[in-house]
Design a protein around this motif. Structure first.
Motif, short mmCIF file in Angstrom:
data_model
loop_
_atom_site.label_atom_id
_atom_site.label_comp_id
_atom_site.label_asym_id
_atom_site.label_seq_id
_atom_site.Cartn_x
_atom_site.Cartn_y
_atom_site.Cartn_z
N ALA A 200 50.53 48.68 50.22
CA ALA A 200 50.89 48.34 51.51
C ALA A 200 49.83 47.83 52.30
CB ALA A 200 51.31 49.69 52.36
N ALA A 201 49.86 46.95 53.21
CA ALA A 201 48.91 46.23 54.12
C ALA A 201 47.92 47.28 54.62
CB ALA A 201 49.54 45.45 55.03
N GLY A 202 46.79 47.31 54.40
CA GLY A 202 45.72 48.08 55.14
C GLY A 202 45.46 49.41 54.25
N VAL A 203 45.86 49.69 53.06
CA VAL A 203 45.94 50.57 52.10
C VAL A 203 44.63 50.31 51.20
CG1 VAL A 203 46.75 51.91 50.15
CG2 VAL A 203 48.20 51.39 51.88
N GLU A 204 43.70 51.19 51.11
CA GLU A 204 42.50 50.99 50.33
C GLU A 204 42.32 52.06 49.40
OE1 GLU A 204 39.26 49.87 52.68
OE2 GLU A 204 40.35 47.72 53.05
N LYS A 205 43.30 52.85 49.32
CA LYS A 205 43.15 54.20 48.07
C LYS A 205 43.99 54.01 47.20
CE LYS A 205 40.40 57.30 51.05
NZ LYS A 205 40.53 58.72 51.31
N GLU A 206 43.76 54.33 45.99
CA GLU A 206 44.59 54.54 44.74
C GLU A 206 45.02 56.04 44.45
OE1 GLU A 206 44.24 53.18 40.08
OE2 GLU A 206 42.41 53.53 41.17
#
Length: 217
Positions: A200-206
């Motif tokens: 999703a937009a803005g997500v930077e974690k896995e």
């Protein structure tokens, strides 16, 4: 302790740490047979060997196999390191525990690389090129009551892994989870992952997930 991590071999990262934690939670009898698929530097293989297991480590990379052997020697541990294609490297052998941290990063390139560093992470469009093979074959390589522990990204699909293991007769469940910041591979293809609906937009974690499958006694 000196631990070799040469360029071109997948170095221990968050997924290695998560799988090592899961390994330490598994009871291992002295002399238990352990297989480490996609061993890289051999970090997981050494963790199992320190617990008194008889360990076989497999990787498709010659450099990774050599690195695993050298790290085992430096640690004074006994590890049989083999070059080969996943479970095909150990035909007709069965194990009490199978560990695997395979390539699982979804890629815009459908073909897997045949050489180079990218073999350590590239796993096809859906990230399941190796996961699906491991899941379909590993049950036949477990001793009664044997366990498989696989670490992967949630981007590669947790439900497909669970379903695949269950279809082969294993009792499968999520054993552990951890959220980590995007590494360099995911950062460089974040835009593509968003177009695929994986991020999703803005997500930077896995989300990293350890999946545990257990064979019947």
């Amino acid at each position: 302790m000196l631990f070799l991590k040469p360029p071109g071999v997948y170095a221990p990262q968050d997924d290695t740490s998560l799988l090592t934690t899961a390994l330490h939670e598994e009871p291992l009898a002295p002399g238990a047979r352990v297989l480490d698929l996609c061993t890289g530097t051999g970090a997981l293989a050494l963790a199992a060997a320190r617990r008194g297991a008889r360990v076989t480590a497999v990787d498709t990379s010659r450099l990774a196999v050599l690195t695993c052997r050298l790290n085992a020697r430096l640690a004074g541990a006994r590890v049989r390191a083999l070059r080969g294609d996943l479970l095909g490297a150990v035909p007709d052998e069965r194990f009490d525990l199978v560990l695997s941290n395979p390539p699982y990063v979804p890629s815009p390139h459908p073909q897997l690389p045949r050489r180079g560093r990218a073999r350590a992470w590239e796993a096809g469009r859906d990230g399941r090129a190796l996961l699906d093979r491991i899941c379909s074959e590993v049950a036949d390589r477990l001793r009664p009551g044997g366990v498989v522990l696989i670490v992967q990204s949630a981007f590669s699909g947790v439900a497909p892994t669970l379903d695949a293991l269950v279809r082969t007769g294993l009792d499968a469940q999520v054993a552990d989870r951890r959220y980590v910041p995007f590494g360099p591979r995911l950062r460089e293809r974040a835009a593509w992952l968003r177009t695929q609906g994986l991020v999703a937009a803005g997500v930077e974690k896995e989300e990293l997930v350890v999946i545990r499958g257990e064979a019947a006694l």
